[in-house]
Design an enzyme around this catalytic site. Structure first.
Site, mmCIF file in Angstrom:
data_model
loop_
_atom_site.group_PDB
_atom_site.id
_atom_site.type_symbol
_atom_site.label_atom_id
_atom_site.label_comp_id
_atom_site.label_asym_id
_atom_site.label_seq_id
_atom_site.Cartn_x
_atom_site.Cartn_y
_atom_site.Cartn_z
ATOM 1 N N TRP A 262 -36.439 11.194 21.280
ATOM 2 C CA TRP A 262 -35.453 11.806 20.451
ATOM 3 C C TRP A 262 -36.154 12.643 19.527
ATOM 4 O O TRP A 262 -37.202 12.260 19.031
ATOM 5 C CB TRP A 262 -34.377 10.805 20.265
ATOM 6 C CG TRP A 262 -34.711 9.738 19.537
ATOM 7 C CD1 TRP A 262 -35.779 9.229 19.032
ATOM 8 C CD2 TRP A 262 -33.542 9.117 18.733
ATOM 9 N NE1 TRP A 262 -35.677 8.105 18.392
ATOM 10 C CE2 TRP A 262 -34.128 7.910 18.112
ATOM 11 C CE3 TRP A 262 -32.175 9.208 18.694
ATOM 12 C CZ2 TRP A 262 -33.504 7.312 17.185
ATOM 13 C CZ3 TRP A 262 -31.521 8.565 17.730
ATOM 14 C CH2 TRP A 262 -32.004 7.520 17.145
ATOM 15 N N ASN A 263 -35.440 13.753 19.135
ATOM 16 C CA ASN A 263 -36.005 14.445 18.042
ATOM 17 C C ASN A 263 -35.063 14.762 17.171
ATOM 18 O O ASN A 263 -33.612 14.647 17.080
ATOM 19 C CB ASN A 263 -36.294 15.784 18.673
ATOM 20 C CG ASN A 263 -37.575 15.815 19.676
ATOM 21 O OD1 ASN A 263 -38.588 15.419 19.387
ATOM 22 N ND2 ASN A 263 -37.018 15.883 20.726
ATOM 23 N N HIS B 111 -26.872 30.783 13.019
ATOM 24 C CA HIS B 111 -27.108 32.184 13.672
ATOM 25 C C HIS B 111 -28.639 32.387 13.853
ATOM 26 O O HIS B 111 -29.001 33.348 13.644
ATOM 27 C CB HIS B 111 -26.641 33.334 12.667
ATOM 28 C CG HIS B 111 -25.136 33.022 12.294
ATOM 29 N ND1 HIS B 111 -23.971 33.643 12.794
ATOM 30 C CD2 HIS B 111 -24.460 32.225 11.011
ATOM 31 C CE1 HIS B 111 -22.878 33.493 12.304
ATOM 32 N NE2 HIS B 111 -23.067 32.436 11.326
ATOM 33 N N HIS C 21 -26.187 32.586 19.922
ATOM 34 C CA HIS C 21 -25.192 32.095 19.051
ATOM 35 C C HIS C 21 -23.895 32.903 18.956
ATOM 36 O O HIS C 21 -23.714 33.951 19.258
ATOM 37 C CB HIS C 21 -25.650 31.883 17.676
ATOM 38 C CG HIS C 21 -25.973 33.176 16.844
ATOM 39 N ND1 HIS C 21 -27.113 34.068 16.949
ATOM 40 C CD2 HIS C 21 -25.134 33.883 15.948
ATOM 41 C CE1 HIS C 21 -26.962 35.017 16.254
ATOM 42 N NE2 HIS C 21 -25.811 35.072 15.601
ATOM 43 N N ASP D 138 -20.537 33.900 16.635
ATOM 44 C CA ASP D 138 -19.963 34.288 15.377
ATOM 45 C C ASP D 138 -18.641 34.237 15.149
ATOM 46 O O ASP D 138 -17.801 34.561 16.216
ATOM 47 C CB ASP D 138 -20.366 35.860 15.112
ATOM 48 C CG ASP D 138 -21.652 36.101 14.856
ATOM 49 O OD1 ASP D 138 -22.464 35.387 14.469
ATOM 50 O OD2 ASP D 138 -21.897 37.626 14.838
ATOM 51 N N HIS E 10 -17.290 34.153 9.349
ATOM 52 C CA HIS E 10 -18.813 34.492 9.102
ATOM 53 C C HIS E 10 -18.774 35.967 8.228
ATOM 54 O O HIS E 10 -19.740 36.098 7.357
ATOM 55 C CB HIS E 10 -19.531 34.796 10.472
ATOM 56 C CG HIS E 10 -20.904 35.450 10.247
ATOM 57 N ND1 HIS E 10 -21.671 34.963 9.553
ATOM 58 C CD2 HIS E 10 -21.469 36.565 10.986
ATOM 59 C CE1 HIS E 10 -23.078 35.675 9.681
ATOM 60 N NE2 HIS E 10 -22.745 36.479 10.523
ATOM 61 N N HIS F 283 -19.184 43.777 12.768
ATOM 62 C CA HIS F 283 -18.960 42.584 12.091
ATOM 63 C C HIS F 283 -17.792 42.811 11.252
ATOM 64 O O HIS F 283 -16.901 41.833 11.316
ATOM 65 C CB HIS F 283 -20.305 42.042 11.064
ATOM 66 C CG HIS F 283 -21.206 41.284 11.811
ATOM 67 N ND1 HIS F 283 -22.489 42.102 12.355
ATOM 68 C CD2 HIS F 283 -21.579 40.201 11.881
ATOM 69 C CE1 HIS F 283 -23.364 41.388 12.761
ATOM 70 N NE2 HIS F 283 -22.811 39.956 12.648
#
Length: 257
Positions: A61-62, A69, A73, A75, A79, A207
């Site tokens: 695992w990590n 973003h 991804h 928004d 945002h 946006h």
């Protein structure tokens, strides 16, 4: 058979293809770069905790670190300042994360002009050919930009005047937010706005208009070339980060073949 069992059977037979629209997420994923004095997001990083060794003999695992973003991804309205007080990513109704999708292809134009802007007449022409935009659906804007996603420099395409990537015009952004029936827009570029949108009036109109109207954005999509102009169903799966302005997302399309 139920509707869901019929769908699963169609997927198993290959009558419905599941197309992954998500770009691989790694340390090499391109990340937007804002000019000074603005703060920039961190990129993606992966730090190993254990890998079948003394630190954990039976598991791998990590830890991950990433900005909201980064990569493919989602928004959320909150945002942008125009969406301040709107939904964060954890508050988005799940039913709005699945819906019909259409593809508007302007990849040829963008190959000739990296600053190409989608205009309202483009969408009117598209609707005359393919029918109306879908109610509560997604407009996916194909520019061919995903072919550059392996190279940060080519993807951002920045010179001494700033970044040069395709987007939508101010008028088109307003039209999508105020008059169209779509719930969101998806793009292949690093953001939903054009690279030169910092110089528009208003700046970053996609946006500002879309998120201000309570709609959504998807960025850094891949494989839009594999979708038909109409008929796909989009499934968007961002992490429900409480208070989050967005999230890396797995984005899938269901396409009848």
């Amino acid at each position: 058979m139920t509707v869901l069992s019929t769908l699963l059977a169609a997927v198993a037979r290959g009558d419905v293809e599941v197309v992954d629209l998500t770009a691989p997420l790694s340390e090499r994923t391109p990340v937007i770069q804002l000019p000074p004095p603005f703060a920039n997001t961190a990129g993606f990083s992966l730090t190993e905790i254990s890998r079948y060794d003394d630190r954990g003999p039976g598991w791998y695992w990590n830890d991950i670190s990433t900005g909201e973003h980064v990569g493919t991804h989602f928004d959320a309205p909150v945002h942008w300042i125009t969406g301040r007080g709107g939904l964060d990513v954890a508050q988005v109704p799940p039913a709005q994360l699945i819906g019909p999708a259409v593809v508007v292809d302007r990849s040829a134009e963008c190959a000739r002009d990296p600053d190409f802007l989608l205009e309202v007449p483009d969408l009117q022409d598209w609707q005359r050919e393919h029918g109306p935009l879908p109610q509560d659906g997604w407009l996916l804007y194909r520019t061919g930009w995903d072919a550059r996603a392996h190279d940060q420099r080519a993807f951002l395409n920045t010179d001494e005047t700033g970044p040069h990537t395709p987007g939508v015009s101010v008028e088109c952004a307003r039209w999508l937010a105020e008059e169209s029936p779509v719930v969101g827009i998806g793009v292949e570029t690093v953001g939903t706005d054009a690279g030169a949108a910092h110089g528009f009036d208003p700046p970053f109109p996609c946006h500002a208009a879309m998120l201000g109207a309570g709609r959504y954005g998807l960025t850094q999509l891949a494989n839009l070339a594999r979708l038909p102009p109409t008929g796909a169903v989009l499934v968007v799966a961002p992490l429900p980060i409480v208070g989050g302005s967005g999230s890396p997302a797995r984005v899938l399309a269901l396409v009848q073949r």
